[in-house]
Design a protein around this motif. Sequence first.
Motif, PDB file in Angstrom:
ATOM      1  N   LEU A   1       0.341  -1.209   0.135  1.00  0.00           N
ATOM      2  CA  LEU A   1      -0.159  -0.133   0.082  1.00  0.00           C
ATOM      3  C   LEU A   1       0.992   1.565  -0.470  1.00  0.00           C
ATOM      4  CD1 LEU A   1      -3.050  -0.911   2.371  1.00  0.00           C
ATOM      5  CD2 LEU A   1      -3.221   0.618   0.165  1.00  0.00           C
ATOM      6  N   LYS A   2       0.859   2.232  -0.762  1.00  0.00           N
ATOM      7  CA  LYS A   2       1.518   3.206  -1.431  1.00  0.00           C
ATOM      8  C   LYS A   2       0.641   4.807  -0.917  1.00  0.00           C
ATOM      9  CE  LYS A   2       5.614   1.616  -0.784  1.00  0.00           C
ATOM     10  NZ  LYS A   2       6.270   2.112  -0.170  1.00  0.00           N
ATOM     11  N   ILE A   3       0.409   5.471  -0.013  1.00  0.00           N
ATOM     12  CA  ILE A   3      -0.430   7.234  -0.111  1.00  0.00           C
ATOM     13  C   ILE A   3      -0.343   7.746  -1.671  1.00  0.00           C
ATOM     14  CG2 ILE A   3      -0.640   8.885   1.140  1.00  0.00           C
ATOM     15  CD1 ILE A   3      -0.452   7.319   3.441  1.00  0.00           C
ATOM     16  N   THR A   4      -0.992   8.356  -2.478  1.00  0.00           N
ATOM     17  CA  THR A   4      -0.929   8.763  -3.558  1.00  0.00           C
ATOM     18  C   THR A   4      -1.669  10.086  -3.385  1.00  0.00           C
ATOM     19  OG1 THR A   4      -3.492   7.805  -4.376  1.00  0.00           O
ATOM     20  CG2 THR A   4      -1.042   7.513  -5.186  1.00  0.00           C
TER      21      THR A   4
ATOM     22  N   VAL B   1      -8.668  10.211   1.293  1.00  0.00           N
ATOM     23  CA  VAL B   1      -7.437   9.128   0.928  1.00  0.00           C
ATOM     24  C   VAL B   1      -7.335   8.802  -0.054  1.00  0.00           C
ATOM     25  CG1 VAL B   1      -6.739  10.615   3.493  1.00  0.00           C
ATOM     26  CG2 VAL B   1      -7.717   7.582   2.763  1.00  0.00           C
ATOM     27  N   THR B   2      -6.476   7.903  -0.650  1.00  0.00           N
ATOM     28  CA  THR B   2      -5.954   7.058  -2.317  1.00  0.00           C
ATOM     29  C   THR B   2      -4.755   6.786  -1.726  1.00  0.00           C
ATOM     30  OG1 THR B   2      -5.408   8.953  -3.513  1.00  0.00           O
ATOM     31  CG2 THR B   2      -7.682   8.555  -3.488  1.00  0.00           C
ATOM     32  N   ALA B   3      -4.920   5.311  -2.167  1.00  0.00           N
ATOM     33  CA  ALA B   3      -3.294   4.715  -2.038  1.00  0.00           C
ATOM     34  C   ALA B   3      -3.784   3.703  -3.199  1.00  0.00           C
ATOM     35  CB  ALA B   3      -3.460   4.019  -0.840  1.00  0.00           C
TER      36      ALA B   3
ATOM     37  N   GLU C   1      -3.119  -4.433 -13.281  1.00  0.00           N
ATOM     38  CA  GLU C   1      -1.391  -3.707 -13.441  1.00  0.00           C
ATOM     39  C   GLU C   1      -1.602  -3.903 -11.581  1.00  0.00           C
ATOM     40  OE1 GLU C   1       1.396  -4.985 -15.441  1.00  0.00           O
ATOM     41  OE2 GLU C   1       0.426  -6.097 -15.977  1.00  0.00           O
ATOM     42  N   TRP C   2      -2.006  -2.557 -11.702  1.00  0.00           N
ATOM     43  CA  TRP C   2      -2.255  -2.244 -10.310  1.00  0.00           C
ATOM     44  C   TRP C   2      -3.823  -1.895  -9.639  1.00  0.00           C
ATOM     45  CZ3 TRP C   2      -3.574   3.076 -10.654  1.00  0.00           C
ATOM     46  CH2 TRP C   2      -3.872   3.924 -10.976  1.00  0.00           C
ATOM     47  N   PHE C   3      -4.393  -1.418  -8.607  1.00  0.00           N
ATOM     48  CA  PHE C   3      -5.267  -0.327  -8.533  1.00  0.00           C
ATOM     49  C   PHE C   3      -5.127   0.721  -7.013  1.00  0.00           C
ATOM     50  CE2 PHE C   3      -4.858  -5.825  -9.153  1.00  0.00           C
ATOM     51  CZ  PHE C   3      -5.847  -5.999  -8.802  1.00  0.00           C
ATOM     52  N   GLU C   4      -6.475   1.221  -7.422  1.00  0.00           N
ATOM     53  CA  GLU C   4      -6.457   2.464  -6.267  1.00  0.00           C
ATOM     54  C   GLU C   4      -7.217   1.874  -5.664  1.00  0.00           C
ATOM     55  OE1 GLU C   4      -7.056   7.411  -8.126  1.00  0.00           O
ATOM     56  OE2 GLU C   4      -8.458   5.904  -8.046  1.00  0.00           O
ATOM     57  N   LEU C   5      -7.127   2.775  -4.226  1.00  0.00           N
ATOM     58  CA  LEU C   5      -8.311   2.684  -3.325  1.00  0.00           C
ATOM     59  C   LEU C   5      -8.252   3.789  -3.017  1.00  0.00           C
ATOM     60  CD1 LEU C   5      -5.853   0.293  -2.985  1.00  0.00           C
ATOM     61  CD2 LEU C   5      -7.083  -0.592  -0.857  1.00  0.00           C
ATOM     62  N   ARG C   6      -9.947   3.960  -2.408  1.00  0.00           N
ATOM     63  CA  ARG C   6     -10.025   5.111  -1.780  1.00  0.00           C
ATOM     64  C   ARG C   6     -11.215   5.024  -0.918  1.00  0.00           C
ATOM     65  NH1 ARG C   6     -13.208   7.178  -7.997  1.00  0.00           N
ATOM     66  NH2 ARG C   6     -11.267   7.462  -8.452  1.00  0.00           N
ATOM     67  N   ALA C   7     -11.027   6.001   0.467  1.00  0.00           N
ATOM     68  CA  ALA C   7     -11.408   6.303   1.867  1.00  0.00           C
ATOM     69  C   ALA C   7     -12.353   7.630   2.221  1.00  0.00           C
ATOM     70  CB  ALA C   7     -11.236   5.158   2.436  1.00  0.00           C
ATOM     71  N   GLU C   8     -13.146   7.554   2.133  1.00  0.00           N
ATOM     72  CA  GLU C   8     -13.756   8.758   3.325  1.00  0.00           C
ATOM     73  C   GLU C   8     -14.217   8.774   4.512  1.00  0.00           C
ATOM     74  OE1 GLU C   8     -16.664  11.413   1.055  1.00  0.00           O
ATOM     75  OE2 GLU C   8     -17.792   9.411   0.608  1.00  0.00           O
ATOM     76  N   VAL C   9     -14.142   9.408   5.649  1.00  0.00           N
ATOM     77  CA  VAL C   9     -15.058   9.640   6.353  1.00  0.00           C
ATOM     78  C   VAL C   9     -16.440  10.402   6.270  1.00  0.00           C
ATOM     79  CG1 VAL C   9     -15.348  10.146   9.015  1.00  0.00           C
ATOM     80  CG2 VAL C   9     -13.004   9.939   8.505  1.00  0.00           C
TER      81      VAL C   9
END
Length: 162
Positions: free
Chosen positions: A37-40, A47-49, A122-130
């Motif tokens: 996991l790498k924060i972007t 937040v995205t990673a 090849e890769w995936f993006e992860l997002r989250a919000e409160v």
Amino acid sequence: MPHRNPTPPDIVFEDEFIDGLKKVFEEMIVFNHLLGLKITSLKTDRVTARIDMRNDLVGHYAYNRIHGGVISAGLDAMGGLAVMVAIGARHMDEAPMQRLQRFAKLGTIDLRVDYLRPGIGEWFELRAEVMRLGSRVASTRMEFLGADGKLLSTGTAAYIVS
């Protein structure tokens, strides 16, 4: 994702806080490091990673599909990260290192994941919000997307914050 984050989106974090949060999330939480996991992006409203696909993340060998456990663990980690950022934004009157120490009590209470499409790419993006940050519990919403932007999985979670 509609933005319902309880913190103002215009807060600018100090480099010391951002660097410290990245170190905690990407290195000190060893399982996040194992997942890759790498924060972007670290913003108060989202937040995205990113996770790069690797052979040791394969869950279905015939299709080279990412393991569902990687998806759920990644979404859980992202929900926690969103809560960390919201807590950091709520306590801007404190020094960056003092705010980083607030995360010691953070823990997952409940996690729900919906797998919508196979995780192939090849890769995936992860997002989250409160969605809500209370004094004891925070609620989040998360997304797991393919490199093409397609929504592959969604999640919701609750975290203890005190």
